[in-house]
Motif scaffolding. Sequence first.
Motif, PDB file in Angstrom:
ATOM      1  N   ARG A  43      16.648  23.258 -60.488  1.00  0.00           N
ATOM      2  CA  ARG A  43      17.835  23.131 -61.351  1.00  0.00           C
ATOM      3  C   ARG A  43      19.059  22.679 -60.550  1.00  0.00           C
ATOM      4  NH1 ARG A  43      17.438  25.476 -66.190  1.00  0.00           N
ATOM      5  NH2 ARG A  43      19.548  26.328 -66.197  1.00  0.00           N
ATOM      6  N   VAL A  44      18.863  21.647 -59.770  1.00  0.00           N
ATOM      7  CA  VAL A  44      19.939  21.076 -58.954  1.00  0.00           C
ATOM      8  C   VAL A  44      20.003  19.575 -59.200  1.00  0.00           C
ATOM      9  CG1 VAL A  44      19.759  22.831 -57.150  1.00  0.00           C
ATOM     10  CG2 VAL A  44      18.401  20.737 -56.981  1.00  0.00           C
ATOM     11  N   ALA A  45      21.099  18.964 -58.761  1.00  0.00           N
ATOM     12  CA  ALA A  45      21.217  17.512 -58.858  1.00  0.00           C
ATOM     13  C   ALA A  45      20.259  16.849 -57.874  1.00  0.00           C
ATOM     14  CB  ALA A  45      22.656  17.089 -58.565  1.00  0.00           C
ATOM     15  N   ALA A  46      19.792  15.664 -58.231  1.00  0.00           N
ATOM     16  CA  ALA A  46      18.858  14.940 -57.369  1.00  0.00           C
ATOM     17  C   ALA A  46      19.473  14.652 -56.012  1.00  0.00           C
ATOM     18  CB  ALA A  46      18.422  13.641 -58.053  1.00  0.00           C
ATOM     19  N   VAL A  47      20.775  14.364 -55.989  1.00  0.00           N
ATOM     20  CA  VAL A  47      21.422  14.064 -54.707  1.00  0.00           C
ATOM     21  C   VAL A  47      21.449  15.295 -53.816  1.00  0.00           C
ATOM     22  CG1 VAL A  47      23.769  14.537 -55.565  1.00  0.00           C
ATOM     23  CG2 VAL A  47      23.427  12.959 -53.630  1.00  0.00           C
ATOM     24  N   ALA A  48      21.641  16.472 -54.393  1.00  0.00           N
ATOM     25  CA  ALA A  48      21.625  17.711 -53.607  1.00  0.00           C
ATOM     26  C   ALA A  48      20.227  17.990 -53.084  1.00  0.00           C
ATOM     27  CB  ALA A  48      22.121  18.877 -54.458  1.00  0.00           C
ATOM     28  N   LEU A  49      19.233  17.707 -53.907  1.00  0.00           N
ATOM     29  CA  LEU A  49      17.848  17.910 -53.481  1.00  0.00           C
ATOM     30  C   LEU A  49      17.492  16.976 -52.335  1.00  0.00           C
ATOM     31  CD1 LEU A  49      15.024  19.088 -53.754  1.00  0.00           C
ATOM     32  CD2 LEU A  49      14.610  17.487 -55.634  1.00  0.00           C
ATOM     33  N   ALA A  50      17.898  15.707 -52.449  1.00  0.00           N
ATOM     34  CA  ALA A  50      17.598  14.742 -51.389  1.00  0.00           C
ATOM     35  C   ALA A  50      18.249  15.159 -50.074  1.00  0.00           C
ATOM     36  CB  ALA A  50      18.074  13.352 -51.802  1.00  0.00           C
ATOM     37  N   TYR A  51      19.477  15.637 -50.164  1.00  0.00           N
ATOM     38  CA  TYR A  51      20.166  16.080 -48.946  1.00  0.00           C
ATOM     39  C   TYR A  51      19.467  17.283 -48.324  1.00  0.00           C
ATOM     40  CZ  TYR A  51      23.851  17.398 -45.721  1.00  0.00           C
ATOM     41  OH  TYR A  51      24.546  17.704 -44.577  1.00  0.00           O
TER      42      TYR A  51
END
Length: 368
Positions: A260-268
């Motif tokens: 339940r996070v943004a994709a950009v946060a997950l990628a980081y």
Amino acid sequence: MFNPQRLSIARERRAMSKKGVAEKVGVTPNTIHRYEAGEIAPSDESVERLAAALDFPVSFFCGADIDQPRRDNASFRGLASKSARIMDAALASGAMAYLFDDWVSQKYGRGEPDLPDFGQGQNIAPATAAKLLRQQWRLGDKPIENMVHLLEAKGIRVFSLAENTKDVDAFSVWRDDTPYIFLNRFKSAERSRFDAAHELAHLCLHKHGGSAAEFKNSPIEKEAQAFAGAFLMPESDLRAVVTSTIYSVEDLLPYKKRWRVAAVALAYRLLEIQLIPESRSNSLYVEMSRRGWLKNEPHGIAREQSHIWQQVMDDLRQQGVTKADIARETGVPAPELEALLFGLANMLTIEGSGERTAPRKVDLRLVK
């Protein structure tokens, strides 16, 4: 008696300068300065004009001093982009929250906060602190279903920010021994969850930190970011679940739904724990930016809502309490209540019959 501090708070809440208020009221900026300094008191007619200009009831300007978050004890996410006027408007919103929270605490049981202090020179790494807090709260490594509910269950007061402070992502503050978090409800639901975890980091890592100005471009913000990523996306869970190679932004979508996070946060976060190389992280970021995902990405989650304020509003409604009643008893204007309580104050009518029943025995300490 006219209270000059309340005039300052009302003006800051509206993000207005003394000159701006003076023009609306029909006096000089120096007159407003002298009002706020307590050098002179406005006439009854002038108070009415001030109230109209600032959209506060006349009664608000008469009363005891109000406790208010200060720049030297509040942490703002992304402070570098915030003007002093925007910060002061948000802090004045905090003063409204304090008034309402004190009123609620007189009527309902409130538990002691369950929040460790990882500061005071302990030099605990952010990821370690996130893991220790998960252990203390017995969360294991599982994804967190609802950050707002979790924070409230641990005794943290969570309020929302009004639209006129939408440039503020979030801020947090300790008021004596009570922690508060204020979240922007105009950002995406995923962003708000990360903001909540970010501010949680400030509360337990930086309780004894410096002024808000010292947060600008400092390691403190990086620590809060690292804590938030580790708290929402534990490394052991990521390594257990992300077993296939991430090639494209589409490959992130099933995993972002889990945490339940943004994709950009997950990628980081994947880069941070070295599950993807920096070159892949950069290409993913460029692709997300090209597609507009940094502002609005697909498969968004439902916005988190407060459970505590839902309970309180439901009980007050059954008692026959109206927004006008709360405004009169707290001094907080009805629109401010709606802004602070995730819009839940709309459950209450503006005016009522005047008949009120006895309150039920609702113990907010029991909320999980």
